[in-house]
Design a protein around this motif. Structure first.
Motif, PDB file in Angstrom:
ATOM      1  N   GLU A  90      41.748 -30.191  -7.927  1.00 36.52           N
ATOM      2  CA  GLU A  90      40.634 -30.857  -7.239  1.00 36.52           C
ATOM      3  C   GLU A  90      39.402 -29.959  -7.227  1.00 36.52           C
ATOM      4  N   LEU A 119      48.769 -35.348  -9.378  1.00 31.93           N
ATOM      5  CA  LEU A 119      49.074 -36.185  -8.214  1.00 31.93           C
ATOM      6  C   LEU A 119      50.251 -37.120  -8.501  1.00 31.93           C
ATOM      7  N   GLU A 137      51.922 -42.842  -1.009  1.00 38.79           N
ATOM      8  CA  GLU A 137      50.627 -42.312  -0.565  1.00 38.79           C
ATOM      9  C   GLU A 137      49.957 -41.505  -1.675  1.00 38.79           C
ATOM     10  N   GLU A 140      48.717 -43.835  -4.471  1.00 35.58           N
ATOM     11  CA  GLU A 140      47.488 -44.498  -4.053  1.00 35.58           C
ATOM     12  C   GLU A 140      46.306 -43.531  -4.138  1.00 35.58           C
ATOM     13  N   ARG A 141      46.544 -42.297  -3.773  1.00 33.56           N
ATOM     14  CA  ARG A 141      45.495 -41.272  -3.860  1.00 33.56           C
ATOM     15  C   ARG A 141      45.109 -41.032  -5.315  1.00 33.56           C
ATOM     16  N   THR A 144      42.967 -43.920  -6.444  1.00 34.81           N
ATOM     17  CA  THR A 144      41.664 -43.858  -5.780  1.00 34.81           C
ATOM     18  C   THR A 144      40.778 -42.770  -6.385  1.00 34.81           C
ATOM     19  N   VAL A 145      41.369 -41.620  -6.669  1.00 38.41           N
ATOM     20  CA  VAL A 145      40.607 -40.532  -7.300  1.00 38.41           C
ATOM     21  C   VAL A 145      40.019 -40.989  -8.624  1.00 38.41           C
TER      22      VAL A 145
END
Length: 288
Positions: A90, A119, A137, A140-141, A144-145
């Protein structure tokens, strides 16, 4: 212990990577990854002097060790290096993005794809560690990223589209698993179907005759999508997806056994939902 130079660190990394490819050498590889991680930690300990490549290599080493630990049946232990790898990936992507440039071209495409992949892999590690909610979770992250950084996946770079295809596929698999184990879990089935559809769209655009893996991935996703369609009782589309998936499996031959299993399960689900054969009713797809 003396600090290793750049060339020495890289050689140690490659040695650990090569050992990780041989199951009989996994214990040795794990020991070596600990040394590699320590070497790159030393290289990046001074923020003013740390190069981006050393940060990337540290993240890659942590990610690879986490994957190796998971493969060795130590998924709970693998969560720590996997999580740290995500944090560093990140940081690297944020630094690359801050420099501008086309998100669909290197180096942004490469950095974003590595973050999404880390991820997704951490999510699967969480699942094998007995944490299905954490898996969902993290997936989904990951999605979304990708959407936040690159917009609609078809407009993203090639590596990001490949990583997003895997993220959507795994998300569909995770949501389908939740529906099958907890049928009262709300919109899981609808969301799984949507994720599988998006994975199909991305993987269709990535098909490449020179890359057999792209055909395996496509067949694998068709297997998940067909299961979802059968369960929402979209029978015509489920049958069409099954037919396309089976054509890919035929092309793959013995290498296509895993997606073939998903497609067979989808066919059983379809038969059951349509009030199919006595065999399907007797044994039931939920037992498999």
């Amino acid at each position: 212990m003396r600090e290793l130079g750049p060339g020495e660190r890289d050689r140690l990394f490659e040695q650990a990577r090569e050992l990780s490819q041989r199951q009989g050498a996994w214990a040795e590889a794990d020991h070596l990854w600990v040394r590699v991680i320590d070497a790159y930690r030393r290289a990046v300990r001074d923020p003013g002097q740390a190069g981006r490549r050393d940060q990337q290599q540290l993240a890659r080493a942590l990610w690879r060790r986490g994957m190796l630990l998971s493969a060795r049946g130590r998924s709970a232990e693998a969560m720590a290096p996997g999580s740290e790898a995500v944090t560093i990936f990140e940081r690297v992507y944020d630094a690359v993005a801050a420099e501008g440039g086309n998100v669909a071209a290197p180096p942004r495409d490469d950095a974003l794809a590595e973050l999404i992949t880390a991820l997704v892999d951490l999510a699967e590690t969480a699942f094998t560690a007995g944490q299905p909610a954490t898996r969902r979770e993290l997936l989904e992250r990951a999605v979304t990223v990708g959407l936040t950084a690159a917009g609609d996946p078809p407009s993203a770079g090639p590596r990001t589209r490949e990583a997003m295809g895997t993220a959507y596929h795994n998300q569909a698999t995770a949501l389908l698993h939740r529906h099958l184990t907890r049928p009262s879990s709300g919109d899981s089935l609808r969301e799984a179907t949507l994720a599988a559809s998006r994975a199909c769209e991305l993987r269709q655009g990535l098909l490449d005759l020179t890359r057999p893996l792209s055909f395996w991935e496509m067949a694998n996703t068709y297997g998940v999508y067909a299961q979802c369609l059968a369960l929402i009782r979209d029978f015509d589309r489920a049958a069409m997806v099954l037919s396309m998936g089976n054509r890919f499996v035929e092309t793959l031959g013995p290498a296509g056994e895993q997606p073939a299993q998903k497609l067979r399960l989808a066919a059983e689900m379809l038969a059951r939902e349509k009030g199919g054969s006595a065999g399907s009713r007797r044994w039931g797809w939920r037992r498999r």
